[in-house]
Enzyme design. Structure first.
Site, PDB file in Angstrom:
ATOM      1  N   ARG A   1     -62.785  -7.500  55.008  1.00  0.00           N
ATOM      2  CA  ARG A   1     -63.902  -7.474  54.074  1.00  0.00           C
ATOM      3  C   ARG A   1     -64.273  -6.017  53.823  1.00  0.00           C
ATOM      4  NH1 ARG A   1     -65.279 -11.348  58.083  1.00  0.00           N
ATOM      5  NH2 ARG A   1     -65.387 -13.498  57.278  1.00  0.00           N
TER       6      ARG A   1
ATOM      7  N   LYS B   1     -68.672 -10.659  60.546  1.00  0.00           N
ATOM      8  CA  LYS B   1     -69.953 -11.326  60.347  1.00  0.00           C
ATOM      9  C   LYS B   1     -70.520 -11.763  61.691  1.00  0.00           C
ATOM     10  CE  LYS B   1     -69.323 -13.093  55.652  1.00  0.00           C
ATOM     11  NZ  LYS B   1     -69.294 -14.324  54.795  1.00  0.00           N
TER      12      LYS B   1
ATOM     13  N   HIS C   1     -63.071  -7.038  46.585  1.00  0.00           N
ATOM     14  CA  HIS C   1     -62.971  -8.137  47.547  1.00  0.00           C
ATOM     15  C   HIS C   1     -61.772  -9.035  47.251  1.00  0.00           C
ATOM     16  CE1 HIS C   1     -64.578 -10.685  50.723  1.00  0.00           C
ATOM     17  NE2 HIS C   1     -64.408 -11.745  49.942  1.00  0.00           N
TER      18      HIS C   1
ATOM     19  N   ARG D   1     -58.724  -8.824  49.409  1.00  0.00           N
ATOM     20  CA  ARG D   1     -58.714  -9.683  50.604  1.00  0.00           C
ATOM     21  C   ARG D   1     -58.145 -11.058  50.252  1.00  0.00           C
ATOM     22  NH1 ARG D   1     -61.433 -11.057  55.520  1.00  0.00           N
ATOM     23  NH2 ARG D   1     -62.469 -13.082  55.520  1.00  0.00           N
TER      24      ARG D   1
ATOM     25  N   HIS E   1     -62.683 -15.636  59.876  1.00  0.00           N
ATOM     26  CA  HIS E   1     -63.391 -16.861  59.513  1.00  0.00           C
ATOM     27  C   HIS E   1     -63.837 -17.574  60.784  1.00  0.00           C
ATOM     28  CE1 HIS E   1     -61.150 -17.138  55.391  1.00  0.00           C
ATOM     29  NE2 HIS E   1     -62.181 -16.337  55.352  1.00  0.00           N
TER      30      HIS E   1
ATOM     31  N   TYR F   1     -58.445 -21.603  50.121  1.00  0.00           N
ATOM     32  CA  TYR F   1     -57.368 -20.964  49.364  1.00  0.00           C
ATOM     33  C   TYR F   1     -56.327 -21.978  48.903  1.00  0.00           C
ATOM     34  CZ  TYR F   1     -59.222 -16.473  50.918  1.00  0.00           C
ATOM     35  OH  TYR F   1     -60.030 -15.391  51.130  1.00  0.00           O
TER      36      TYR F   1
END
Length: 319
Positions: free
Chosen positions: A141, A165, A240, A243, A274, A283
């Site tokens: 990211r 995150k 982004h 990515r 994730h 995806y």
């Protein structure tokens, strides 16, 4: 105590618990100020819904987010004052919508790196070249890449130590070509700016950490310089999306190689940071080529197309 004072106390508590509160604080304080002007001493469902619904041009998703901000505060106040109401979560219906990603070709990525090299200021130029290359090669990211400090880039081990995150830390392996690229950038950075004001790996011409807003503005210029056009009816390509390109390229490679993609998905999820495979499964639904490859796997076939997608690394093979 005013509603704003209560909101500020709540925000202080949330920050102390480690929450980043990006944009959340401004939104909540705007609601609290509105309540104070109206003389409201407690939260009501009607007031929360009216405030959340006010931006007439806003999307349902944005209005639902505004309501969610008030709901979190209301739950906190309810423990202190049971007369404060907690608005139901389903007052504003907003179906989840994620726009399909823009997928860069290897030629377009090379054009972006070349365009970054033509920027007038030498240190930002080198930084943007390295940043674009790193995200394209690792799927980081933007915030993760800009959050790297020098100590997080362990060249002799060919790894990055990335804070993702929720402050989760993961180790991201690097291909030797990516290590060489980062080493060249670091040497040039230290030559151009030997005394920096930040431990950051990516720095500005003044030696401070690169900021996302500047990077995004500069990347928009690179798109024009690289002659990458906005597809009709689509949003402008973003940094982004590099990515997304990495993730999709990895999945396509696995499909073409005849790998068990569903068994490999947890590997890609971990690599991308994730928290669950659900985000990675998106995806498979968002990219027509992946749907086509998945459908073809269900049909009998005498051979597989093993041609790799150029420019994309593969988790588990030290990208």
């Amino acid at each position: 105590m005013s509603m704003r004072a209560r909101a500020e106390d709540y925000l202080t508590l949330r920050r102390a618990l480690g929450h980043k509160m990006r944009g959340y604080d401004r939104m909540l304080l705007a609601f609290a100020d509105r309540a104070d002007r109206a003389g409201q001493r407690r939260i009501t469902t009607a007031a929360a819904l009216q405030w959340a619904s006010e931006p007439q041009a806003a999307s349902p998703q944005y209005r639902r987010m505004r309501l969610s901000v008030v709901r979190g505060f209301a739950r906190h106040l309810h423990t202190l004052d049971p007369t404060s109401e907690i608005p139901p979560a389903d007052l504003i219906v907003a179906p989840a919508q994620r726009k399909p990603p823009y997928l860069y070709s290897s030629v377009e990525i090379a054009a972006l790196v070349h365009a970054a090299g033509t920027l007038a200021a030498p240190l930002p130029s080198a930084g943007m070249q390295a940043l674009v290359s790193l995200i394209a090669a690792s799927g980081l990211r933007l915030g993760e890449a800009l959050g790297l400090d020098r100590v997080h880039v362990v060249a002799h081990e060919a790894v990055l130590r990335v804070s993702g995150k929720n402050d989760d830390v993961r180790v991201v392996p690097l291909h030797e070509t990516t290590v060489a690229m980062l080493t060249r950038y670091a040497a040039r950075r230290d030559r151009l700016c030997p005394h920096t004001a930040s431990p950051a790996f990516f720095v500005t011409g003044t030696g401070r950490r690169m900021q996302q807003r500047w990077v995004q503005q500069t990347f928009a210029k690179l798109l024009i310089m690289a002659e990458i056009q906005v597809p009709p009816g689509r949003r402008r390509p973003r940094i982004h999306d590099l990515r997304h390109t990495f993730a999709v390229g990895t999945l396509i490679n696995w499909h073409r190689a005849g790998a068990d993609v569903h068994a490999q998905l947890p590997v890609l999820s971990t690599f991308l940071g994730h928290t669950s495979t659900e985000a990675t499964y998106w995806y498979l639904q968002a990219v027509p080529e992946l749907l086509g490859l998945a459908a073809a796997r269900l049909e009998p076939s005498d051979h597989h197309d093993n041609a790799p997608l150029s420019g994309c690394a593969q988790p588990g093979r030290r990208p």
